[in-house]
Design a protein around this motif. Structure first.
Motif, PDB file in Angstrom:
ATOM      1  N   ALA A  17       0.831  -1.214   0.000  1.00  0.00           N
ATOM      2  CA  ALA A  17       0.000   0.000   0.000  1.00  0.00           C
ATOM      3  C   ALA A  17       0.863   1.261   0.000  1.00  0.00           C
ATOM      4  CB  ALA A  17      -0.922  -0.001   1.217  1.00  0.00           C
ATOM      5  N   ALA A  18       1.963   1.238   0.781  1.00  0.00           N
ATOM      6  CA  ALA A  18       2.850   2.414   0.849  1.00  0.00           C
ATOM      7  C   ALA A  18       3.484   2.683  -0.511  1.00  0.00           C
ATOM      8  CB  ALA A  18       3.932   2.202   1.909  1.00  0.00           C
ATOM      9  N   GLU A  19       3.872   1.604  -1.216  1.00  0.00           N
ATOM     10  CA  GLU A  19       4.469   1.772  -2.553  1.00  0.00           C
ATOM     11  C   GLU A  19       3.446   2.344  -3.525  1.00  0.00           C
ATOM     12  OE1 GLU A  19       6.110  -1.996  -3.704  1.00  0.00           O
ATOM     13  OE2 GLU A  19       7.575  -1.979  -2.060  1.00  0.00           O
ATOM     14  N   LYS A  20       2.230   1.800  -3.470  1.00  0.00           N
ATOM     15  CA  LYS A  20       1.171   2.280  -4.358  1.00  0.00           C
ATOM     16  C   LYS A  20       0.819   3.738  -4.025  1.00  0.00           C
ATOM     17  CE  LYS A  20      -1.873   1.738  -7.626  1.00  0.00           C
ATOM     18  NZ  LYS A  20      -1.427   1.544  -9.019  1.00  0.00           N
ATOM     19  N   ALA A  21       0.826   4.072  -2.731  1.00  0.00           N
ATOM     20  CA  ALA A  21       0.506   5.440  -2.298  1.00  0.00           C
ATOM     21  C   ALA A  21       1.477   6.444  -2.917  1.00  0.00           C
ATOM     22  CB  ALA A  21       0.559   5.540  -0.772  1.00  0.00           C
ATOM     23  N   GLN A  22       2.765   6.052  -3.001  1.00  0.00           N
ATOM     24  CA  GLN A  22       3.761   6.950  -3.602  1.00  0.00           C
ATOM     25  C   GLN A  22       3.484   7.155  -5.095  1.00  0.00           C
ATOM     26  OE1 GLN A  22       5.512   8.587  -1.723  1.00  0.00           O
ATOM     27  NE2 GLN A  22       5.883   7.406   0.122  1.00  0.00           N
ATOM     28  N   GLU A  23       3.033   6.075  -5.768  1.00  0.00           N
ATOM     29  CA  GLU A  23       2.681   6.192  -7.204  1.00  0.00           C
ATOM     30  C   GLU A  23       1.510   7.166  -7.387  1.00  0.00           C
ATOM     31  OE1 GLU A  23       1.969   2.393  -9.068  1.00  0.00           O
ATOM     32  OE2 GLU A  23       3.681   1.498  -8.038  1.00  0.00           O
ATOM     33  N   ILE A  24       0.487   7.010  -6.537  1.00  0.00           N
ATOM     34  CA  ILE A  24      -0.695   7.893  -6.630  1.00  0.00           C
ATOM     35  C   ILE A  24      -0.291   9.338  -6.346  1.00  0.00           C
ATOM     36  CG2 ILE A  24      -2.994   8.391  -5.668  1.00  0.00           C
ATOM     37  CD1 ILE A  24      -3.071   5.326  -4.890  1.00  0.00           C
ATOM     38  N   LEU A  25       0.614   9.492  -5.368  1.00  0.00           N
ATOM     39  CA  LEU A  25       1.083  10.829  -4.999  1.00  0.00           C
ATOM     40  C   LEU A  25       1.769  11.515  -6.187  1.00  0.00           C
ATOM     41  CD1 LEU A  25       1.227  12.746  -2.564  1.00  0.00           C
ATOM     42  CD2 LEU A  25       3.406  11.717  -1.955  1.00  0.00           C
ATOM     43  N   ASN A  26       2.530  10.737  -6.950  1.00  0.00           N
ATOM     44  CA  ASN A  26       3.201  11.291  -8.143  1.00  0.00           C
ATOM     45  C   ASN A  26       2.184  11.780  -9.175  1.00  0.00           C
ATOM     46  OD1 ASN A  26       5.747  10.798  -7.149  1.00  0.00           O
ATOM     47  ND2 ASN A  26       5.903   8.772  -8.078  1.00  0.00           N
ATOM     48  N   VAL A  27       1.059  11.055  -9.250  1.00  0.00           N
ATOM     49  CA  VAL A  27       0.019  11.404 -10.240  1.00  0.00           C
ATOM     50  C   VAL A  27      -0.713  12.684  -9.826  1.00  0.00           C
ATOM     51  CG1 VAL A  27      -2.165  10.642 -11.287  1.00  0.00           C
ATOM     52  CG2 VAL A  27      -0.279   9.017 -10.982  1.00  0.00           C
ATOM     53  N   ILE A  28      -1.010  12.820  -8.531  1.00  0.00           N
ATOM     54  CA  ILE A  28      -1.844  13.960  -8.092  1.00  0.00           C
ATOM     55  C   ILE A  28      -1.036  15.227  -7.796  1.00  0.00           C
ATOM     56  CG2 ILE A  28      -3.655  12.459  -7.144  1.00  0.00           C
ATOM     57  CD1 ILE A  28      -2.546  13.189  -4.320  1.00  0.00           C
ATOM     58  N   SER A  29       0.310  15.127  -7.808  1.00  0.00           N
ATOM     59  CA  SER A  29       1.114  16.318  -7.500  1.00  0.00           C
ATOM     60  C   SER A  29       1.137  17.288  -8.684  1.00  0.00           C
ATOM     61  CB  SER A  29       2.536  15.925  -7.096  1.00  0.00           C
ATOM     62  OG  SER A  29       3.143  15.189  -8.119  1.00  0.00           O
ATOM     63  N   ILE A  30       1.345  18.558  -8.373  1.00  0.00           N
ATOM     64  CA  ILE A  30       1.301  19.636  -9.375  1.00  0.00           C
ATOM     65  C   ILE A  30       2.697  20.244  -9.475  1.00  0.00           C
ATOM     66  CG2 ILE A  30       0.138  21.805  -9.983  1.00  0.00           C
ATOM     67  CD1 ILE A  30      -1.836  20.894  -7.531  1.00  0.00           C
ATOM     68  N   ASP A  31       3.155  20.492 -10.699  1.00  0.00           N
ATOM     69  CA  ASP A  31       4.461  21.136 -10.898  1.00  0.00           C
ATOM     70  C   ASP A  31       4.316  22.645 -10.681  1.00  0.00           C
ATOM     71  OD1 ASP A  31       5.601  18.751 -11.534  1.00  0.00           O
ATOM     72  OD2 ASP A  31       5.325  18.952 -13.692  1.00  0.00           O
ATOM     73  N   ALA A  32       5.099  23.170  -9.752  1.00  0.00           N
ATOM     74  CA  ALA A  32       5.043  24.621  -9.493  1.00  0.00           C
ATOM     75  C   ALA A  32       6.194  25.020  -8.593  1.00  0.00           C
ATOM     76  CB  ALA A  32       3.731  25.000  -8.824  1.00  0.00           C
ATOM     77  N   ASP A  33       6.853  26.116  -8.933  1.00  0.00           N
ATOM     78  CA  ASP A  33       7.869  26.656  -8.016  1.00  0.00           C
ATOM     79  C   ASP A  33       7.991  28.172  -8.136  1.00  0.00           C
ATOM     80  OD1 ASP A  33       9.180  26.785 -10.480  1.00  0.00           O
ATOM     81  OD2 ASP A  33      11.152  26.599  -9.533  1.00  0.00           O
ATOM     82  N   ASP A  34       6.925  28.817  -8.684  1.00  0.00           N
ATOM     83  CA  ASP A  34       6.950  30.275  -8.788  1.00  0.00           C
ATOM     84  C   ASP A  34       6.836  30.893  -7.390  1.00  0.00           C
ATOM     85  OD1 ASP A  34       3.717  31.080  -8.619  1.00  0.00           O
ATOM     86  OD2 ASP A  34       4.161  29.071  -9.369  1.00  0.00           O
ATOM     87  N   ARG A  35       7.168  32.158  -7.288  1.00  0.00           N
ATOM     88  CA  ARG A  35       7.192  32.830  -5.975  1.00  0.00           C
ATOM     89  C   ARG A  35       5.829  32.781  -5.285  1.00  0.00           C
ATOM     90  NH1 ARG A  35      10.754  36.243  -3.409  1.00  0.00           N
ATOM     91  NH2 ARG A  35       9.812  37.513  -1.784  1.00  0.00           N
ATOM     92  N   ASP A  36       4.760  32.915  -6.058  1.00  0.00           N
ATOM     93  CA  ASP A  36       3.417  32.911  -5.490  1.00  0.00           C
ATOM     94  C   ASP A  36       3.113  31.575  -4.801  1.00  0.00           C
ATOM     95  OD1 ASP A  36       0.910  34.169  -5.016  1.00  0.00           O
ATOM     96  OD2 ASP A  36       0.019  32.879  -6.553  1.00  0.00           O
ATOM     97  N   THR A  37       3.519  30.469  -5.460  1.00  0.00           N
ATOM     98  CA  THR A  37       3.319  29.133  -4.879  1.00  0.00           C
ATOM     99  C   THR A  37       4.127  28.990  -3.592  1.00  0.00           C
ATOM    100  OG1 THR A  37       2.960  28.180  -7.062  1.00  0.00           O
ATOM    101  CG2 THR A  37       3.549  26.646  -5.310  1.00  0.00           C
ATOM    102  N   LEU A  38       5.374  29.451  -3.614  1.00  0.00           N
ATOM    103  CA  LEU A  38       6.229  29.353  -2.423  1.00  0.00           C
ATOM    104  C   LEU A  38       5.636  30.136  -1.253  1.00  0.00           C
ATOM    105  CD1 LEU A  38       9.816  29.705  -3.978  1.00  0.00           C
ATOM    106  CD2 LEU A  38       8.632  27.613  -3.324  1.00  0.00           C
TER     107      LEU A  38
END
Length: 541
Positions: free
Chosen positions: A133-154
Motif C-alpha cells: 500500500a505504501a508503494e502504491k501510495a507513492q505512485e498515486i502521490l506522483n500522479v496527483i502532484s502539481i508542478d510549481a515553483d513560482d514565488r506565489d506558490t512558495l
C-alpha cells in the motif's frame, strides 16, 4: 526460564527481574503505546489545532502545537512509543513539517492493524500489505502532484505551514521574508537551510521581524573605546586567539636582573602589538575572533579604530564567511587584504536591553539571518518553530518543484486510489491495503474534529467531492469542502511522501515484534514505562 525433562530442575536463561511479553500480549502492548502517543498529538493538527503546555522537572514551560517539539519534550519511556518519536524526528530533519501528520498516520495504521489481528490475520501478512500500500501510495502521490515553483506558490506553501502556529496575524509578511531568505541562499538548485540563521528576541510585535542580508550575532564589542558603527566594513575572520601563546612544553625562565624582567614584559607587549599591526596593515576595520582577545590587544585594537568581537561560535564564523566573502584565517601572520570580507554596515545595536552585532548590506550573501520578534519569550519561541517549519517546506518546494493540495485533499485522493487498488489484489493482503487506505483518512477526519465539525459528515462530503476533483479539501475556517489549490492551501509533495513512507515503515516494524524482553539493568527495578499489565502510557508525561 525452562525445566529439564522430568527432573523438575529449573534453568535460568534470563536474569531475575527481567520483564518479558510474548505474542499477542507484546503486539497489543506496542499497538496501545502507538495509539496513545498518536492521540496525544492528534488535537494539535491543522489550523484550528490546540496547543500543549509542557513543564519539565525544573519548571521550565514550553507552549507549542509543533508535533516533534511535543514528543521531544515529553519524557517517553515506552520502547514502541520511542520508535514513533523517531518517525517525527526524521520527518523534521528531512522536510521540517508534517511531524504530527506522520505520527497520527502511524498510530492509525497500528489501530487498523489491531482489528486485522483480531480477525486472525497474521502480522506478517498485515506488514506485507502495508508495504504494498505504501508503494502504491507513492505512485498515486506522483500522479496527483502539481508542478510549481513560482514565488506565489512558495508564499502559499509558507503561509499554509504557518497557519495555526501563533503567526496568523503576520503570516504574509513572514512568508515574504522566508521566501526571500530561501531564494537568497539557493546555490545551483540546492538549498541548505542551515545557511538561514534564525535569531530571536522578545519585546516587540511579530510584524517587526526582519530579514537581514547578512548575519546577526548575539555578542558585543570587547572594548567600549571601539567604534559602535562602521560603514563599509572590511571584515577579518580569525579562528585563533590574539594573545601570547603558552609554550607547548613545560619551560622555566630564569630572570636574575630586574631589567630582564622589564624586557620580558615589553617583549610580550610587542608580540601583541605586532599582531594588532598585522590586522591593521591588512586593512581590516572589523574583527571577529573565534577565541579570546587579550586585554592589551583590546586596547590596541580600540586605538586603531577596529571593532572586535571575541568568542564567536564556529557556526557564526562560517555564516559570516558565506555572507561577506571573508576567508577564515588560522594564523594571523597569513592575513592579507584578499582574506577580508565586505559589508555595507557593521553596527552594535541594543535590542531588548541586550547588545547585538548586525553585519548588514552584504553583497549577494549566501547566508542570511531572519530576525524574529515576539511579545514574550514563549510567543517568540513558538514563532521561531513556525518559521523553522516554513523554511523547511519552502526549501523542499523550491528543490522538488512539486506540490499537492492541502486540507486533507491529498490523503483522500490516495485513500480512494488505494481502495481501487485493493480490489485488484487477491489474498489477505487486500484487507491490509484497504485498512491502510482507511488509516490515511484520519488526517481530514482529525482536521474536522479539531475545527469542531462533524468528522463523519465532512468525510462523506469529501469523498463525494473527489469524484469531480482531486483538489477538494476541507476548509476548516468556512466549515465546507472546497478546491484547496484555488484557496491557496498548498503543501510540498515531499511532506506527504516522507510522512506516509516513515509512518508505514514504523508501523510495519512494530507489527513484526512478537516478543519484548526488557532487562531490569544492574540492580534496578525493571521499568517498562507502564508496560506491566498493558497499563498503557501514563508514565510518558
Amino acid at each position: 526460564m525452562a525445566q529439564l525433562g522430568g527432573q523438575g530442575q529449573q534453568v535460568l536463561i534470563l536474569p531475575e527481574g527481567t520483564n518479558r511479553f510474548l505474542g499477542r500480549d507484546a503486539q497489543r502492548m506496542n499497538i496501545l503505546a502507538g495509539k496513545v502517543l498518536a492521540e496525544t498529538v492528534r488535537t494539535t493538527l491543522g489550523p484550528k489545532g490546540m496547543d500543549k503546555m509542557l513543564v519539565d522537572g525544573l519548571g521550565d514551560i514550553v507552549v507549542t502545537n509543533d508535533g516533534v517539539t511535543i514528543l521531544k519534550e515529553m519524557d517517553i519511556e515506552h520502547p514502541a512509543a520511542k520508535m514513533l518519536v523517531e518517525v517525527a524526528k526524521t520527518q523534521e530533519d528531512e522536510v521540517g513539517d508534517g511531524t504530527t501528520t506522520a505520527v497520527i498516520i502511524a498510530g492509525e495504521l497500528l489501530k487498523k492493524a489491531e482489528g486485522l489481528l483480531d480477525q486472525d490475520i497474521h502480522p506478517t501478512i498485515v506488514a506485507m500489505g502495508y508495504r504494498q500500500a505504501a508503494e502504491k501510495a507513492q505512485e498515486i502521490l506522483n500522479v496527483i502532484s502539481i508542478d510549481a515553483d513560482d514565488r506565489d506558490t512558495l508564499l502559499k506553501v509558507a503561509m499554509t505551514a504557518m497557519t495555526g502556529k501563533g503567526t496568523e496575524k503576520a503570516r504574509e509578511p513572514l512568508a515574504e521574508l522566508i521566501v526571500s531568505a530561501v531564494k537568497q541562499v539557493e546555490e545551483n538548485g540546492e538549498i541548505d537551510t542551515d545557511h538561514i540563521k534564525i535569531e530571536k528576541k522578545d519585546g516587540a510585535s511579530i510584524e517587526e521581524s526582519a530579514l537581514v542580508n547578512g548575519v546577526v550575532i548575539d555578542k558585543e564589542r570587547v572594548h567600549p573605546g571601539m567604534p559602535k558603527k562602521i560603514e563599509d566594513g572590511k571584515i577579518a575572520l580569525l579562528n585563533s586567539a590574539i594573545e601570547v601563546k603558552e609554550t607547548e612544553v613545560d619551560a622555566e625562565i630564569r630572570i636574575t636582573d630586574p631589567a630582564q624582567m622589564q624586557a620580558f614584559i615589553e617583549q610580550e607587549e610587542q608580540m601583541i602589538r605586532d599582531m594588532v599591526d598585522k590586522i591593521e596593515d591588512a586593512g581590516a576595520n572589523v574583527l571577529f575572533c573565534q577565541k579570546g582577545i587579550d586585554d592589551l590587544a583590546q586596547h590596541y585594537l580600540a586605538k586603531a579604530g577596529i571593532m572586535a568581537v571575541r568568542r564567536v561560535k564556529k557556526s557564526d564564523i562560517e555564516k559570516l564567511s558565506r555572507a561577506t566573502g571573508a576567508k577564515v584565517v588560522t594564523n594571523i601572520e597569513d592575513l592579507t587584504f584578499n582574506d577580508l570580507g565586505q559589508a555595507g554596515s557593521v553596527a552594535e545595536k541594543k535590542v531588548s536591553g541586550e547588545d547585538m552585532i548586525f553585519v548588514e548590506e552584504c553583497k549577494d550573501p549566501k547566508s542570511v539571518t531572519l530576525f524574529v520578534r515576539g511579545s514574550t519569550k514563549h510567543v517568540v519561541d513558538e514563532i521561531e518553530r513556525a518559521v523553522d517549519d516554513a523554511i523547511g517546506v519552502v526549501a523542499s518546494t523550491a528543490e522538488d518543484k512539486q506540490v499537492v493540495a492541502g486540507g486533507g485533499a491529498a490523503e483522500i485522493s490516495i485513500a480512494k486510489g488505494l481502495k481501487e487498488y485493493a480490489d485488484t489484489i487477491s489474498g489477505r493482503e487486500q484487507l491490509a491495503v484497504a485498512a491502510f487506505a482507511e488509516a490515511l483518512e484520519v488526517v481530514p477526519k482529525t482536521l474536522a474534529e479539531n475545527a469542531g465539525l462533524d468528522s463523519i459528515d465532512s468525510l462523506v462530503d469529501l469523498r463525494a467531492a473527489h469524484e469531480k476533483s482531486i483538489y477538494m479539501g476541507l476548509d476548516v475556517f468556512k466549515g465546507e469542502v472546497r478546491d484547496m489549490y484555488r484557496a491557496g492551501v498548498i503543501e510540498p509533495k515531499r511532506v506527504k511522501k516522507q510522512a506516509i513512507q516513515s509512518a508505514a515503515e514504523a508501523a510495519e516494524m512494530i507489527l513484526r515484534i512478537d516478543d519484548v524482553i526488557a532487562s531490569s539493568g544492574a540492580g534496578k527495578e525493571p521499568d517498562m514505562g507502564g508496560m506491566e499489565g498493558m497499563g498503557g502510557m501514563p508514565p510518558m508525561m
